[in-house]
Structure formats: structure tokens, C-alpha cells
Motif scaffolding. Structure first.
Motif, PDB file in Angstrom:
ATOM      1  N   TYR A 179       0.854  -1.183   0.000  1.00 44.69           N
ATOM      2  CA  TYR A 179       0.000   0.000   0.000  1.00 44.69           C
ATOM      3  C   TYR A 179       0.892   1.236   0.000  1.00 44.69           C
ATOM      4  O   TYR A 179       1.706   1.426   0.901  1.00 44.69           O
ATOM      5  CB  TYR A 179      -0.892   0.039   1.241  1.00 44.69           C
ATOM      6  CG  TYR A 179      -2.027  -0.948   1.260  1.00 44.69           C
ATOM      7  CD1 TYR A 179      -3.144  -0.787   0.436  1.00 44.69           C
ATOM      8  CD2 TYR A 179      -1.999  -2.039   2.120  1.00 44.69           C
ATOM      9  CE1 TYR A 179      -4.191  -1.690   0.464  1.00 44.69           C
ATOM     10  CE2 TYR A 179      -3.047  -2.954   2.155  1.00 44.69           C
ATOM     11  CZ  TYR A 179      -4.133  -2.773   1.316  1.00 44.69           C
ATOM     12  OH  TYR A 179      -5.176  -3.673   1.338  1.00 44.69           O
ATOM     13  N   VAL A 180       0.736   2.090  -1.016  1.00 41.41           N
ATOM     14  CA  VAL A 180       1.481   3.358  -1.032  1.00 41.41           C
ATOM     15  C   VAL A 180       0.571   4.529  -0.719  1.00 41.41           C
ATOM     16  O   VAL A 180       1.024   5.663  -0.582  1.00 41.41           O
ATOM     17  CB  VAL A 180       2.205   3.574  -2.380  1.00 41.41           C
ATOM     18  CG1 VAL A 180       3.298   2.541  -2.564  1.00 41.41           C
ATOM     19  CG2 VAL A 180       1.230   3.565  -3.544  1.00 41.41           C
ATOM     20  N   GLY A 181      -0.723   4.258  -0.607  1.00 44.84           N
ATOM     21  CA  GLY A 181      -1.665   5.285  -0.212  1.00 44.84           C
ATOM     22  C   GLY A 181      -2.945   4.663   0.326  1.00 44.84           C
ATOM     23  O   GLY A 181      -3.552   3.828  -0.340  1.00 44.84           O
ATOM     24  N   VAL A 182      -3.318   5.027   1.562  1.00 45.69           N
ATOM     25  CA  VAL A 182      -4.592   4.618   2.153  1.00 45.69           C
ATOM     26  C   VAL A 182      -5.214   5.876   2.732  1.00 45.69           C
ATOM     27  O   VAL A 182      -4.678   6.470   3.675  1.00 45.69           O
ATOM     28  CB  VAL A 182      -4.403   3.557   3.262  1.00 45.69           C
ATOM     29  CG1 VAL A 182      -5.722   3.297   3.979  1.00 45.69           C
ATOM     30  CG2 VAL A 182      -3.861   2.258   2.677  1.00 45.69           C
ATOM     31  N   THR A 196      -0.430   5.079   5.448  1.00 48.25           N
ATOM     32  CA  THR A 196       0.775   4.271   5.286  1.00 48.25           C
ATOM     33  C   THR A 196       2.000   5.066   5.720  1.00 48.25           C
ATOM     34  O   THR A 196       1.916   6.261   6.017  1.00 48.25           O
ATOM     35  CB  THR A 196       0.960   3.825   3.822  1.00 48.25           C
ATOM     36  OG1 THR A 196       1.446   4.925   3.032  1.00 48.25           O
ATOM     37  CG2 THR A 196      -0.342   3.310   3.228  1.00 48.25           C
ATOM     38  N   SER A 197       3.138   4.408   5.705  1.00 47.87           N
ATOM     39  CA  SER A 197       4.390   5.068   6.104  1.00 47.87           C
ATOM     40  C   SER A 197       4.923   5.996   5.025  1.00 47.87           C
ATOM     41  O   SER A 197       5.931   6.682   5.232  1.00 47.87           O
ATOM     42  CB  SER A 197       5.448   4.013   6.432  1.00 47.87           C
ATOM     43  OG  SER A 197       5.697   3.178   5.309  1.00 47.87           O
ATOM     44  N   ASN A 198       4.256   6.057   3.866  1.00 47.85           N
ATOM     45  CA  ASN A 198       4.741   6.869   2.748  1.00 47.85           C
ATOM     46  C   ASN A 198       4.387   8.348   2.882  1.00 47.85           C
ATOM     47  O   ASN A 198       4.952   9.182   2.166  1.00 47.85           O
ATOM     48  CB  ASN A 198       4.170   6.324   1.433  1.00 47.85           C
ATOM     49  CG  ASN A 198       4.581   4.895   1.190  1.00 47.85           C
ATOM     50  OD1 ASN A 198       5.724   4.612   0.885  1.00 47.85           O
ATOM     51  ND2 ASN A 198       3.636   3.964   1.348  1.00 47.85           N
ATOM     52  N   ASN A 199       3.442   8.660   3.756  1.00 41.71           N
ATOM     53  CA  ASN A 199       3.043  10.059   3.986  1.00 41.71           C
ATOM     54  C   ASN A 199       2.606  10.763   2.702  1.00 41.71           C
ATOM     55  O   ASN A 199       2.940  11.934   2.479  1.00 41.71           O
ATOM     56  CB  ASN A 199       4.177  10.847   4.642  1.00 41.71           C
ATOM     57  CG  ASN A 199       4.528  10.310   6.014  1.00 41.71           C
ATOM     58  OD1 ASN A 199       3.643   9.999   6.809  1.00 41.71           O
ATOM     59  ND2 ASN A 199       5.811  10.163   6.289  1.00 41.71           N
ATOM     60  N   LEU A 245      -0.479  -2.457 -10.354  1.00 38.61           N
ATOM     61  CA  LEU A 245      -1.150  -1.529  -9.453  1.00 38.61           C
ATOM     62  C   LEU A 245      -2.573  -2.012  -9.195  1.00 38.61           C
ATOM     63  O   LEU A 245      -3.153  -2.765  -9.983  1.00 38.61           O
ATOM     64  CB  LEU A 245      -1.167  -0.102 -10.007  1.00 38.61           C
ATOM     65  CG  LEU A 245      -2.046   0.250 -11.220  1.00 38.61           C
ATOM     66  CD1 LEU A 245      -3.487   0.548 -10.820  1.00 38.61           C
ATOM     67  CD2 LEU A 245      -1.483   1.470 -11.929  1.00 38.61           C
ATOM     68  N   THR A 246      -3.127  -1.555  -8.073  1.00 33.52           N
ATOM     69  CA  THR A 246      -4.537  -1.773  -7.746  1.00 33.52           C
ATOM     70  C   THR A 246      -5.099  -0.480  -7.180  1.00 33.52           C
ATOM     71  O   THR A 246      -4.511   0.123  -6.278  1.00 33.52           O
ATOM     72  CB  THR A 246      -4.728  -2.907  -6.718  1.00 33.52           C
ATOM     73  OG1 THR A 246      -4.181  -4.122  -7.231  1.00 33.52           O
ATOM     74  CG2 THR A 246      -6.206  -3.115  -6.425  1.00 33.52           C
ATOM     75  N   SER A 373       0.792  -3.613  -5.957  1.00 29.84           N
ATOM     76  CA  SER A 373       0.641  -5.030  -6.280  1.00 29.84           C
ATOM     77  C   SER A 373      -0.746  -5.268  -6.847  1.00 29.84           C
ATOM     78  O   SER A 373      -1.618  -4.396  -6.751  1.00 29.84           O
ATOM     79  CB  SER A 373       0.849  -5.886  -5.016  1.00 29.84           C
ATOM     80  OG  SER A 373      -0.135  -5.569  -4.058  1.00 29.84           O
ATOM     81  N   VAL A 374      -0.943  -6.432  -7.415  1.00 30.29           N
ATOM     82  CA  VAL A 374      -2.254  -6.815  -7.918  1.00 30.29           C
ATOM     83  C   VAL A 374      -3.012  -7.496  -6.786  1.00 30.29           C
ATOM     84  O   VAL A 374      -2.641  -8.597  -6.345  1.00 30.29           O
ATOM     85  CB  VAL A 374      -2.144  -7.768  -9.124  1.00 30.29           C
ATOM     86  CG1 VAL A 374      -3.524  -8.280  -9.529  1.00 30.29           C
ATOM     87  CG2 VAL A 374      -1.500  -7.061 -10.303  1.00 30.29           C
TER      88      VAL A 374
END
Length: 378
Positions: A179-182, A196-199, A245-246, A373-374
Motif C-alpha cells: 500500500y502506497v496510499g490509504v 501508510t508510512s509513505n506520507n 497496481l490496484t 501489487s495486484v
């Protein structure tokens, strides 16, 4: 003889009291006798109690059973983020914990935590999306180590710790590294924050109602005009050429098939990079589809979205394998083996529109996620 019988019956009564207490989960250290005296629990039983209880500073716990029939597929899921959402009067805040604890003590629900059935790890990672102190309503995301697909999974909720004044959440631990964005879209002002930790927080929020529209979980954004959008700055994490991507979102809006109605997407000045749309556009159908690079990749759902009701949309694309699937409410409703060409031209990511085009979605959007990821139907 009568006196001996009385002693035997008295001993049996005390024995059964102790057995009942051991299995009751009540955190008492003494048991009352019929005479009004107290019996001290033996040290070994105290030790067993302490080992079974996550932290004795928490005065109460309840077992929560996660129904396996609600888990998609036949394979157990690992480190899965589960939404725990319900109302329990026992979880309403005790406003006078100094006078004896009867429930959570913290107004923000900080002294509500979760463990698995073995209490190891000691505390499960969780994120509070909503807590209503007056009623005991909770909406909290919990990462469950193993979520059973064929047998129920038990976890425990602990509460009632008067020493807790700061959050016990481990928000980024709930969401795996793919997850790069939630975005829960529950912030009523300022930026929408990434869990997520990506901020990957938003830089622009222009919506009719921010964070307080009725959502599928808690608050949500209501996109009431074609100029409404939530914008996230350009990032190399949005570049997915040759990879996967998803895109996921919950939407609730009226049937409007006059435009594509982008729920989340990215494009440059001339070409779509990728997008998850709520409508096929141009007066065709109110059917969701995945779209990229001016039509090089295009998956149209076989069913319409729910009109003025919640619909869960997912678009999973694999550029390396030339495959893609669109899911509606957890069911595959379209697939393609077309080559999905992602441009990876620097540009923003947008919720509620596709920039710089104008393919606005009008309605409520909630719980948006971006994965590298898919994701499967599970």
C-alpha cells in the motif's frame, strides 16, 4: 459426622467458586467466602491469570469472533487489515475512572487495544478511524496475523486503563508495504492524510463537504460539483510502467453516464496514465471501467454500479503480464489481456477527477487505496 459433611460441602463450594472465576475472565484477586471472609488466590493461579491477560492495567476484555464465512476464498489471509466496527455500551467512556473503572477512560478511545487469542504479539497493530465516547461506537482497523477462511478467528479487545493518555495506535503497521496510499477521507479540514508510512498526504482538497459526509465507515468526502477534487503531488510511487497496481474506492452517487466520472486517476496533458472510473461515459452506460493511455487498455464492467447506494470498486492491473480485472463489490465483472501502457509522465494523482482533463465524479467517495501489487478478490 454432620460437621465433617459441612466442611466437605464448604470446601467443594470454594473449589467451584475458584474454578468459575478462573474461566470467567474477571480480573479479581480475591474471592468472597459465605462467611464474609476473603480467600487469597494462590500465587500459581495469580501467575496463570497474569500470563493469560495481555496487561493487568486493562481492567476488562471481550472476545471478538471473526466469522470465517465472511472471508472470501478458501485460503487463510495473512496480516490482513480487518475493520472492527460496532456499538457496545460497555465501550462507552467512563467519565469518572478515578472513582472506579467501568469502561474506557480516555475520551479518544486510546485505552482500547486488541490482541490475538494467544496474546502474542502482545498487542495487534490498529488504527482508530472513529470512536464515539458517549455510545461506545468504534470503527477501528486491526491487522490480524491470520484470518481464517474455513474456521472462525478469535481476537480480544481490552479496555479500561486509567493510565493511558496518548494513543496506542500503530497506524502504519496495519497496512502492508504494497500500500502506497490509504486515505479514509475523514479529515474535516486541512489535508487528507495517508495512513501508510509513505506520507502521501493531499495538497489540495476542494469538495462540497469534507470528511463529514456519511461514509461507508465514518466520514467521507461529498463531491458536489465538477470542479471538486482531491489532489496528491507527483511521486515516483505513482509510476507503474511495466509493473502492477490496484486502485480501490467506495462510491455512492446518482446515475450519470454523460462523462467518464473518474474516481481516482492520473494523466499527463494528452494521455491518461491510468484511472478507475464510475461510468463508461459519452451516454453509454453507468458501468465502471479501468482505462489507460487513450484507450490502449480498457476494461468495462459487465454490470452497473449501484444507483445512489454504496458500491465497492477495484481495478487491478498487471502491465508486465498484460492482464487486468475490474471488481464490483468483491466480484470480478470484467477482465482483459490488453497491453496496459502506463506513461509514467510526471503528474499529480487525483481523487474525484482526472487532471488536467475534466471527467469529474459527482457523489460521495470513501476509503480510497492505491497498491503497487495486484490485489485479488480475497
Amino acid at each position: 459426622m454432620p460437621n465433617s459433611k459441612f466442611k466437605i460441602l464448604n470446601s467443594l463450594f470454594i473449589f467451584f467458586l475458584i474454578v468459575l472465576w478462573i474461566f470467567s475472565g474477571i480480573p479479581a484477586l480475591y474471592l468472597p467466602l459465605p462467611s464474609g471472609e476473603e480467600i487469597r488466590i494462590p500465587p500459581k493461579i495469580k501467575e496463570a491469570y497474569a500470563n493469560d491477560w495481555f496487561n493487568t492495567s486493562y481492567k476488562f476484555r471481550k472476545k471478538l469472533t471473526l466469522d470465517n464465512t465472511l472471508v472470501s476464498g478458501s485460503t487463510d489471509l495473512s496480516n490482513f487489515p480487518v475493520l472492527i466496527a460496532y456499538t457496545d455500551a460497555d465501550l462507552a467512556r467512563d467519565t469518572d475512572c478515578a472513582g472506579g473503572i467501568d469502561g474506557p477512560c480516555n475520551a479518544n478511545g486510546f485505552d482500547i487495544v486488541f490482541t490475538d487469542s494467544s496474546h502474542s504479539p502482545a498487542k495487534l497493530d490498529h488504527e482508530i478511524e472513529k470512536y464515539t465516547a458517549a455510545s461506545g461506537l468504534i470503527a477501528m482497523w486491526v491487522e490480524v496475523p491470520t484470518l481464517g477462511a474455513t474456521v472462525d478467528t478469535d481476537i480480544y479487545v481490552y479496555y479500561g486503563n486509567s493510565s493511558i493518555s496518548t494513543t496506542q495506535e500503530a497506524i502504519t503497521g496495519v497496512w502492508d508495504t504494497n500500500y502506497v496510499g490509504v486515505w479514509h477521507l475523514a479529515e474535516t479540514s486541512g489535508a487528507h492524510l495517508d495512513s501508510t508510512s509513505n506520507n502521501n498526504d493531499s495538497t489540495t482538497v476542494t469538495v462540497g463537504t469534507q470528511g463529514s459526509a456519511t461514509g461507508i465507515v465514518a466520514g467521507a468526502d461529498d463531491f458536489t460539483a465538477v470542479t471538486n477534487r482531491v489532489i496528491f503531488p507527483d511521486s515516483t510511487q505513482w509510476d507503474r510502467n511495466g509493473t502492477t497496481l490496484t486502485l480501490e474506492a467506495w462510491i455512492n452517487g446518482a446515475d450519470n453516464d454523460s462523462v467518464f466520472q473518474s474516481v481516482i486517476g492520473r494523466m499527463n496533458t494528452t494521455d491518461w496514465d491510468y484511472a478507475l472510473n464510475a461510468s463508461q461515459g459519452a451516454g453509454l452506460t453507468f458501468r465502471p471501467h479501468c482505462y489507460n493511455d487513450s484507450g490502449n487498455g480498457h476494461i468495462v464492467s459487465s454490470v452497473d454500479v449501484n444507483n445512489n447506494a454504496w458500491t465497492y470498486l477495484v481495478c487491478a492491473l498487471d502491465d508486465s503480464a498484460n492482464s487486468g480485472t475490474i471488481y464490483i463489490d468483491g466480484t470480478s465483472r470484467g477482465a482483459s489481456s490488453t497491453d496496459f501502457i502506463f506513461n509514467d509522465t510526471a503528474n499529480t494523482l487525483v481523487i474525484g477527477d482526472i487532471q488536467p482533463s475534466s471527467e469529474a465524479y459527482v457523489g460521495v467517495i470513501d476509503e480510497v487505496r492505491f497498491s503497487t501489487s495486484v490485489r485479488s478478490a480475497d
